[in-house]
Structures are given as C-alpha cells and as structure tokens.
Design a protein around this motif. Structure first.
Motif, PDB file in Angstrom:
ATOM      1  N   THR A   1      -9.610 -14.473  -0.561  1.00 53.22           N
ATOM      2  CA  THR A   1     -10.383 -14.346  -1.670  1.00 53.22           C
ATOM      3  C   THR A   1     -10.157 -15.273  -2.899  1.00 53.22           C
ATOM      4  O   THR A   1      -9.092 -15.880  -2.820  1.00 53.22           O
ATOM      5  N   PRO A   2     -11.019 -14.892  -3.883  1.00 55.28           N
ATOM      6  CA  PRO A   2     -10.838 -15.774  -5.006  1.00 55.28           C
ATOM      7  C   PRO A   2      -9.425 -15.718  -5.788  1.00 55.28           C
ATOM      8  O   PRO A   2      -8.924 -17.003  -6.144  1.00 55.28           O
ATOM      9  N   THR A   3      -8.729 -14.787  -5.638  1.00 53.49           N
ATOM     10  CA  THR A   3      -7.130 -14.808  -5.951  1.00 53.49           C
ATOM     11  C   THR A   3      -6.209 -14.825  -5.005  1.00 53.49           C
ATOM     12  O   THR A   3      -5.076 -14.605  -5.321  1.00 53.49           O
TER      13      THR A   3
ATOM     14  N   THR B   1       1.799 -10.942   2.106  1.00 53.03           N
ATOM     15  CA  THR B   1       1.703 -12.351   1.578  1.00 53.03           C
ATOM     16  C   THR B   1       1.357 -13.309   2.871  1.00 53.03           C
ATOM     17  O   THR B   1       1.171 -12.513   4.247  1.00 53.03           O
ATOM     18  N   ALA B   2       0.872 -14.375   2.602  1.00 56.61           N
ATOM     19  CA  ALA B   2       0.488 -15.283   3.896  1.00 56.61           C
ATOM     20  C   ALA B   2       0.924 -16.628   3.242  1.00 56.61           C
ATOM     21  O   ALA B   2       0.935 -16.726   2.038  1.00 56.61           O
ATOM     22  N   SER B   3       0.962 -17.695   4.105  1.00 54.92           N
ATOM     23  CA  SER B   3       1.378 -18.887   4.012  1.00 54.92           C
ATOM     24  C   SER B   3       0.492 -20.122   4.474  1.00 54.92           C
ATOM     25  O   SER B   3       0.986 -20.350   5.794  1.00 54.92           O
TER      26      SER B   3
ATOM     27  N   ILE C   1       1.802  -0.865   5.635  1.00 48.79           N
ATOM     28  CA  ILE C   1       0.949  -0.723   6.788  1.00 48.79           C
ATOM     29  C   ILE C   1      -0.591  -0.601   6.394  1.00 48.79           C
ATOM     30  O   ILE C   1      -0.934   0.052   5.536  1.00 48.79           O
ATOM     31  N   ARG C   2      -1.210  -1.865   6.649  1.00 47.25           N
ATOM     32  CA  ARG C   2      -2.646  -2.079   5.887  1.00 47.25           C
ATOM     33  C   ARG C   2      -3.453  -0.956   6.672  1.00 47.25           C
ATOM     34  O   ARG C   2      -3.383  -0.666   7.517  1.00 47.25           O
ATOM     35  N   LYS C   3      -4.517  -0.773   5.677  1.00 48.57           N
ATOM     36  CA  LYS C   3      -5.631  -0.141   5.953  1.00 48.57           C
ATOM     37  C   LYS C   3      -6.762  -0.641   6.750  1.00 48.57           C
ATOM     38  O   LYS C   3      -7.460  -0.132   7.512  1.00 48.57           O
ATOM     39  N   ASN C   4      -6.809  -1.767   6.083  1.00 50.25           N
ATOM     40  CA  ASN C   4      -7.781  -2.893   6.506  1.00 50.25           C
ATOM     41  C   ASN C   4      -7.187  -4.015   6.976  1.00 50.25           C
ATOM     42  O   ASN C   4      -6.409  -4.704   6.020  1.00 50.25           O
ATOM     43  N   CYS C   5      -6.988  -4.615   8.048  1.00 47.16           N
ATOM     44  CA  CYS C   5      -6.477  -5.629   8.469  1.00 47.16           C
ATOM     45  C   CYS C   5      -6.661  -6.840   7.771  1.00 47.16           C
ATOM     46  O   CYS C   5      -5.623  -7.947   7.486  1.00 47.16           O
ATOM     47  N   ARG C   6      -7.827  -7.077   6.969  1.00 47.52           N
ATOM     48  CA  ARG C   6      -8.196  -8.411   6.553  1.00 47.52           C
ATOM     49  C   ARG C   6      -7.674  -8.218   4.933  1.00 47.52           C
ATOM     50  O   ARG C   6      -7.906  -9.468   4.206  1.00 47.52           O
ATOM     51  N   VAL C   7      -7.101  -7.297   4.356  1.00 47.92           N
ATOM     52  CA  VAL C   7      -6.736  -7.094   2.870  1.00 47.92           C
ATOM     53  C   VAL C   7      -5.520  -6.360   2.755  1.00 47.92           C
ATOM     54  O   VAL C   7      -5.303  -5.483   3.602  1.00 47.92           O
TER      55      VAL C   7
END
Ligand code: HEM
Ligand SMILES: *[C@@H]1O[C@H](CO)[C@@H](O)[C@H](O)[C@H]1NC(C)=O
Ligand SMILES: *[C@@H]1O[C@H](CO)[C@@H](O)[C@H](O)[C@H]1NC(C)=O
Ligand SMILES: *[C@@H]1O[C@H](CO)[C@@H](O)[C@H](O)[C@H]1NC(C)=O
Length: 319
Positions: free
Chosen positions: A83-85, A153-155, A311-317
């Motif tokens: 995303t932009p951020t 987080t991601a890397s 536990i993410r609600k949407n795997c993309r965010v």
C-alpha cells in the motif's frame, strides 16, 4: 529389568528430544479441532476446484508456502499487498511477476471466515493449501501441524536475501537451507517440488546456453522457446516428463542432465547430493516420505504462536 529400564530411558529421551525440537514451534495438528472442525475439508475442496480449473495452481500454492516460510518464518507475510504506507514482499526479486495463486487463498479465506469467523490464520490456510495442492497432483500427504498466527509485518529485504537463486551453486543452496534449520537432505527432497509447475525463460537462460552439464537435445528444445534475447517470461515446465503430476521424475531428469534450473542440476553434478538424487530417482516412496517430513520441518520455521501476531480478517491486509 536392566533392559526394560534402558528401553524406558530411550523412549523418554526420544520424547524429550522431540519436545525440544518443538519448543519454538508449539504447533499441533488438532489446533482447530473444536474451533473450526470443517477447516481441512473447506481448504481441500477449494483447492480441488482450483486445480481442476488450472492444475498449475497446485504448484503455485506450494511455492507460495515455501516463499512464506523462508522469509521471517511461516507467518503469512507473503500474502500482504503493498500500500502507499506499507511495503510487502510481493515485489521482491524472487516474487515479482512470479509468485501467484493469491486469489485461491482469498477464496479459501472467505469460506473459512464464513464457517469460523476470526479463528484461522492465513499462515495455516497456506500450509493446508500447499499440502492439498501436492496431494491433488498425485504427491504424498502428511499431517499438518497448525496454530500459526499472521504477521503484522513483512520484509522485502529478507525476501531478496533469504530466498535461494536459480543461479546458485550447491554450497550456497545448502547454506540457504541450513540458515533456516533445514538439512542438505531436506533441501534435496524439497527441491523435488520442481516435479510440478513452470519457470520463466530468464530463470534458466544461462543454463540452456552456457552450462556444460546439460543434455544437448534438452538444451536445444528449451532454446526453441527461450531465445538469447527477449522472451524473458516465456514458460517451460520444470519437469520435462510430467509437469502436472507430482512424482520422482524430477530426480530422473537430474540423472539424465535435464534439470531446468542451474540450481536444480547442482544437486546432481558430482557433489554431495548425487547419491540421494539417484536414490530418489529409483525410489519414489522414499522421496515421498522424505518430502513429507521436510515439509513439516519447513512449516515449523519460526511461526508466530500464542498471542503473537494476529488472525488476519483479509489475508492481503493487516487488521
Ligand atoms: C532449492 C532452491 C530453489 C530455487 C533456486 C527455486 C527457484 C525457482 C524458480 C526460479 C522458479 C520459477 C519461477 C518463475 O519462473 O517465475 C521456481 C518455481 C517453483 N518452485 Fe522453486 N526453487 C527452489 C526451491 C523450491 C522449494 C523448496 C519449493 C517448495 C517446497 C519450490 C516450489 C516451486 C514450485 C512448485 C514452482 C512452480 C511454481 C508455478 O508454476 O507457479 N521450490 N522455483
Ligand atoms: C465476526 O462477524 C461479525 C459480523 O458477522 C463481525 O462484526 C465480527 O467483527 C467478526 N469477528 C471477527 C473476530 O472477525
Ligand atoms: C558458490 O557461490 C558462492 C556465492 O556466489 C561463492 O562465494 C562460492 O565461491 C561458490 N562456490 C563454489 C564451490 O563454486
Ligand atoms: C554465456 O556466457 C558468456 C560468457 O560469460 C556471456 O557473455 C553470455 O551472456 C552468456 N549467455 C547467456 C545466454 O547467459
């Protein structure tokens, strides 16, 4: 009596050592038994539909799991969109215009949420979907330890440094896997994933034009759709024999110098893995047993557990 005591001691030591190796994992197969009893059926059915539509998706999802686990552990980080951020891992060099199958994970997540709202992590869905893809294409099954949670987080950086390159030599492949706690044998068994799926021309071009440990007819065949210049994204099967069937053909290809990637052929090039490659090439059962064990070990790489992650609600965010 002494014998019995010795036996008891051996059993206790085995139990203790198996606990020690699981200490950081804390995953268990029964994790969602009460909270989401239909989870495995939901995942398997959605994967069956996907693979029926496009068999390659079984391969693509298996690779997604590998690329998730090798980057800060099996924590669903690869599924996060930029995303932009927020900078995710999808545009790292080994992933960009290459990893695929995200829509399948979205579909599964939607169905799982409908059945068990807010309960199952995307990381666990990926682990189950990777097994389903393997099984649906004819590969082995295994019990999947569960209870991973999703990263916040991601890397991009770690995705660039920790995922092995198709141009790597044997010692550097062994190091990449050893950095994740996986043995050379695990590495050679997991590379058998290249019994399914496709690769783009730019990943194997130097091999088919410049390597000497390659079957000449095979090189010519691959050159016909992978020119010296251009055609970077043209696809070729990783396994020349049966790219939609999970079997031990990959190792047979290596023995006949028909590995597609330079890194593939490194496993059979006069080095330490030659004997194992030969063994797998004539013993599919042994390959399947080793592959299943190695997939569990790969799935145990640094999971988030307990109250870590979410536990993410949407795997993309992230939530
Ligand atoms: C040993 C080091 C490895 C290297 C260097 C490597 C490299 C690659 C490359 C370059 C591709 C083609 C990507 C493209 O052209 O877009 C690929 C595809 C694939 N890899 Fe690996 N890989 C390795 C290990 C693994 C492991 C451990 C797994 C799974 C456990 C795996 C599963 C797959 C699958 C299934 C595909 C086909 C994906 C598809 O068709 O969408 N690979 N790999
Ligand atoms: C469960 O679903 C409801 C709506 O049906 C929603 O408001 C709630 O946030 C969900 N819970 C979780 C944990 O996602
Ligand atoms: C393997 O590759 C690494 C990294 O590119 C390099 O440092 C090393 O010298 C190579 N080893 C051999 C045996 O060629
Ligand atoms: C083959 O090797 C030569 C010499 O290193 C190099 O200039 C050329 O680009 C390579 N060809 C391919 C297709 O990788």
């Amino acid at each position: 009596m002494a014998k019995i005591l010795t036996l008891v001691f051996i059993i206790l030591s085995l139990l203790a050592s198996s606990n020690i190796s699981n200490v950081n994992a804390q995953l268990r197969a029964t994790f969602y038994l009460q909270s989401c009893p239909n989870l495995q059926t939901i995942v398997f059915n959605a994967m069956r539909e996907a693979v029926q539509r496009e068999p390659r998706l079984g391969a693509s999802i298996l690779r997604l799991f590998f690329h998730d686990c090798f980057v800060n552990g099996c924590d669903g980080s690869i599924l996060l969109d930029d995303t932009p951020t927020f900078t995710g891992e999808k545009n790292a060099l080994p992933n960009q215009n290459s990893v695929r199958g995200f829509e399948v994970i979205d579909t599964i997540k939607t169905r799982v949420e409908a059945a068990c709202n807010g309960t199952v992590s995307c990381a666990d869905i990926l682990a189950l979907a990777a097994r389903a893809g393997t099984v649906l294409l004819g590969g082995p099954t295994w019990v999947v330890p569960l209870g991973r949670r999703d990263a916040r987080t991601a890397s991009l950086n770690t995705a660039n440094t920790d995922l092995p390159s198709p141009f790597a030599n044997l010692s550097s492949l062994i190091t990449s896997f050893s950095n994740k706690g996986l043995s050379p044998r695990d590495m050679t068994a997991l590379s058998g994933s290249h019994t399914i799926g496709l690769a783009q021309c730019f990943t194997f071009r130097p091999r088919i034009y410049n390597d000497t440990n390659i079957n000449p007819n095979f090189a010519t065949l691959r050159q016909s759709t992978c020119p010296v210049n251009g055609g970077n994204s043209n696809l070729a099967p990783l396994d020349i024999q049966s790219p939609q069937r999970f079997g031990n053909d990959y190792y047979q290809n290596l023995v006949t110098q028909r590995g597609l990637l330079h890194s593939d052929q490194e496993l059979f090039n006069g080095g330490s893995q030659d004997a194992l490659v030969r063994l797998y090439s004539v013993n599919q059962l042994l390959f399947f047993i080793d592959f299943a064990g190695a997939m569990v070990r790969m799935g145990n790489i640094s999971p988030l557990t307990g109250t870590n992650g979410e536990i993410r609600k949407n795997c993309r965010v992230i939530n």
